[in-house]
Design an enzyme around this catalytic site. Structure first.
Site, mmCIF file in Angstrom:
data_model
loop_
_atom_site.group_PDB
_atom_site.id
_atom_site.type_symbol
_atom_site.label_atom_id
_atom_site.label_comp_id
_atom_site.label_asym_id
_atom_site.label_seq_id
_atom_site.Cartn_x
_atom_site.Cartn_y
_atom_site.Cartn_z
ATOM 1 N N MET A 30 0.845 -1.196 0.000
ATOM 2 C CA MET A 30 0.000 0.000 0.000
ATOM 3 C C MET A 30 0.883 1.250 0.000
ATOM 4 O O MET A 30 0.426 2.353 0.306
ATOM 5 C CB MET A 30 -0.939 -0.006 1.207
ATOM 6 C CG MET A 30 -1.896 -1.197 1.155
ATOM 7 S SD MET A 30 -3.428 -0.949 2.060
ATOM 8 C CE MET A 30 -2.820 -0.705 3.700
ATOM 9 N N GLY A 31 2.170 1.062 -0.330
ATOM 10 C CA GLY A 31 3.063 2.204 -0.462
ATOM 11 C C GLY A 31 3.613 2.695 0.869
ATOM 12 O O GLY A 31 3.576 1.984 1.864
ATOM 13 N N HIS A 34 9.126 1.258 3.323
ATOM 14 C CA HIS A 34 10.225 1.328 4.299
ATOM 15 C C HIS A 34 11.082 0.078 4.108
ATOM 16 O O HIS A 34 10.812 -0.738 3.210
ATOM 17 C CB HIS A 34 9.676 1.443 5.723
ATOM 18 C CG HIS A 34 8.622 0.419 6.039
ATOM 19 N ND1 HIS A 34 8.899 -0.924 6.157
ATOM 20 C CD2 HIS A 34 7.283 0.532 6.227
ATOM 21 C CE1 HIS A 34 7.789 -1.587 6.426
ATOM 22 N NE2 HIS A 34 6.783 -0.726 6.463
ATOM 23 N N HIS A 37 9.428 -3.308 3.447
ATOM 24 C CA HIS A 37 8.989 -3.599 2.071
ATOM 25 C C HIS A 37 10.188 -3.956 1.193
ATOM 26 O O HIS A 37 10.112 -4.844 0.347
ATOM 27 C CB HIS A 37 8.303 -2.376 1.447
ATOM 28 C CG HIS A 37 7.029 -1.969 2.118
ATOM 29 N ND1 HIS A 37 6.926 -0.844 2.904
ATOM 30 C CD2 HIS A 37 5.810 -2.540 2.122
ATOM 31 C CE1 HIS A 37 5.690 -0.733 3.348
ATOM 32 N NE2 HIS A 37 4.990 -1.748 2.901
ATOM 33 N N GLU A 149 5.754 -11.560 7.171
ATOM 34 C CA GLU A 149 5.246 -12.351 8.308
ATOM 35 C C GLU A 149 4.732 -11.465 9.432
ATOM 36 O O GLU A 149 4.083 -11.940 10.346
ATOM 37 C CB GLU A 149 6.342 -13.285 8.828
ATOM 38 C CG GLU A 149 6.575 -14.456 7.904
ATOM 39 C CD GLU A 149 7.701 -15.370 8.350
ATOM 40 O OE1 GLU A 149 8.404 -15.025 9.328
ATOM 41 O OE2 GLU A 149 7.886 -16.414 7.693
ATOM 42 N N ASP A 151 2.376 -9.449 9.182
ATOM 43 C CA ASP A 151 0.925 -9.631 9.041
ATOM 44 C C ASP A 151 0.656 -11.129 8.937
ATOM 45 O O ASP A 151 0.263 -11.639 7.878
ATOM 46 C CB ASP A 151 0.426 -8.890 7.797
ATOM 47 C CG ASP A 151 0.656 -7.398 7.916
ATOM 48 O OD1 ASP A 151 0.115 -6.789 8.840
ATOM 49 O OD2 ASP A 151 1.407 -6.842 7.095
ATOM 50 N N ARG A 185 8.921 -2.930 11.683
ATOM 51 C CA ARG A 185 8.756 -1.802 10.764
ATOM 52 C C ARG A 185 7.340 -1.808 10.185
ATOM 53 O O ARG A 185 6.818 -2.845 9.802
ATOM 54 C CB ARG A 185 9.780 -1.887 9.632
ATOM 55 C CG ARG A 185 11.196 -1.653 10.129
ATOM 56 C CD ARG A 185 12.158 -1.303 8.997
ATOM 57 N NE ARG A 185 13.367 -0.733 9.551
ATOM 58 C CZ ARG A 185 14.468 -1.428 9.793
ATOM 59 N NH1 ARG A 185 14.523 -2.711 9.531
ATOM 60 N NH2 ARG A 185 15.523 -0.824 10.304
ATOM 61 N N SER A 186 6.744 -0.608 10.145
ATOM 62 C CA SER A 186 5.375 -0.470 9.640
ATOM 63 C C SER A 186 5.182 0.957 9.163
ATOM 64 O O SER A 186 5.752 1.897 9.740
ATOM 65 C CB SER A 186 4.394 -0.761 10.784
ATOM 66 O OG SER A 186 3.114 -0.249 10.471
HETATM 67 O O1 PAF Z 1 -0.224 -5.829 3.534
HETATM 68 C C1 PAF Z 1 -0.627 -4.896 2.793
HETATM 69 O O2 PAF Z 1 0.060 -3.915 2.556
HETATM 70 C C2 PAF Z 1 -2.018 -5.018 2.182
HETATM 71 O O3 PAF Z 1 -2.909 -5.645 3.045
HETATM 72 C C3 PAF Z 1 -2.008 -5.692 0.808
HETATM 73 C C4 PAF Z 1 -1.560 -7.142 0.887
HETATM 74 C C5 PAF Z 1 -1.110 -4.936 -0.153
HETATM 75 C C6 PAF Z 1 -3.437 -5.710 0.218
HETATM 76 O O4 PAF Z 1 -3.931 -4.415 0.061
#
Ligand code: PAF
Length: 285
Positions: A30-31, A34, A37, A149, A151, A185-186
């Site tokens: 979702m952009g 960090h 990602h 992981e 999430d 990290r989030s």
């Molecule tokens: O984890 C995320 O960033 C979101 O839930 C995802 C998997 C991109 C779906 O929108």
């Protein structure tokens, strides 16, 4: 790296790569990228010839009182980070591109696994995630898709969805990326005030405390959950759940379970943080 906004453009690129025999890795995001990602992108890169990243803040996974409007949108900085990380294609669709008929009438829902942990307090959240990830997988048609992981429940649900709906994709979970003080990290960490940021690593510290207790033989999981929840509340968190669960079913774990997930969601001010650790319990009998 090219940035494209339409489904047709992504399909054209991927068709071309597949025709050349290249394997395609995919990292949906979702952009507000960090290091967490970036580690997912490196994982995809290590497994595939080309890497596609999507950035889409998906409205259907946010509840009416959640942070959809204030979710950070930082496309230019994200695109620069993706070039640096070695991504090949960025797909950044509009809401209309992803939901062309407006209000969706078709939903993908995974039952049971979605009933616990975050699913219990964020009604409709996982239905939004599974629906948008189904769409993204249909668009990109990757060989491998990588999810964090951190999430854990999302990862479990998406694995189940892909297996049951026979999506021809390998789902890979990548280890949680942490700050040096342990905080996972989030993108939401940026919402924390200075004092909340100082407190935030306590979440991981409490998970480690549970690990130490279980490693030393504590099997009274309900009592342990209560103690930890109280300790977090006293420290200044507002705990949504603290659960020692079976890592496969996500239901509350019993003393005979050998693979556990210890998962927490708690708010600091208005910022909701989640974290988890996996534990393998060694039976001493
Ligand atoms: O984890 C995320 O960033 C979101 O839930 C995802 C998997 C991109 C779906 O929108």
């Amino acid at each position: 790296m090219q940035t494209v906004h339409s489904v047709a453009q992504v399909r054209e690129h991927v068709r071309d790569w597949h025709n050349k025999g290249h394997s395609v890795g995919f990292v949906p995001t979702m952009g507000n990228l960090h290091e967490g990602h970036i580690s997912l992108i490196h994982e995809a890169r290590a497994r595939c010839d080309v890497v596609v990243v999507s950035i889409f803040v998906n409205p259907t996974q946010f509840g009416p009182n959640e942070d959809f409007d204030r979710y950070p949108r930082t496309l230019d900085a994200d695109a620069a980070a993706l070039v640096e990380a070695g991504a090949d294609l960025l797909f950044a669709p509009s809401v209309d591109e992803m939901y062309p008929l407006g209000q969706n009438q078709t939903w993908v829902d995974v039952y049971q696994l979605g009933d616990y942990l975050c699913g219990a307090s964020r009604e409709g959240h996982f239905r939004g995630v599974t629906t948008v990830v189904s769409k993204l997988l249909n668009i990109v048609q990757p060989d491998v898709a990588v999810f964090g992981e951190k999430d854990f429940q999302q990862l479990a649900i998406l694995r189940r969805m892909c297996e049951e709906l026979l999506f021809p994709v390998k789902i890979v979970g990548a280890a949680t990326s942490r700050e040096t003080d342990g905080l996972a990290r989030s993108s939401r960490n940026g919402f924390l005030s200075d004092s909340e940021r100082t407190l935030a690593p306590q979440l991981y510290a409490h998970l480690q405390q549970v690990k130490a207790n279980i490693d030393s033989g504590d099997k009274d999981y309900r009592a342990l959950e209560t103690r930890i929840r109280e300790s977090l509340d006293t420290a200044g968190f507002s705990v949504d759940y603290f659960s020692i669960a079976n890592a496969r079913t996500l239901a509350s774990a019993g003393p005979d379970d050998t693979h556990l997930i210890v998962a927490v969601a708690a708010k600091l001010g208005s910022t909701r943080l989640i974290d988890n650790i996996s534990l393998a319990v060694v039976r001493d009998w």
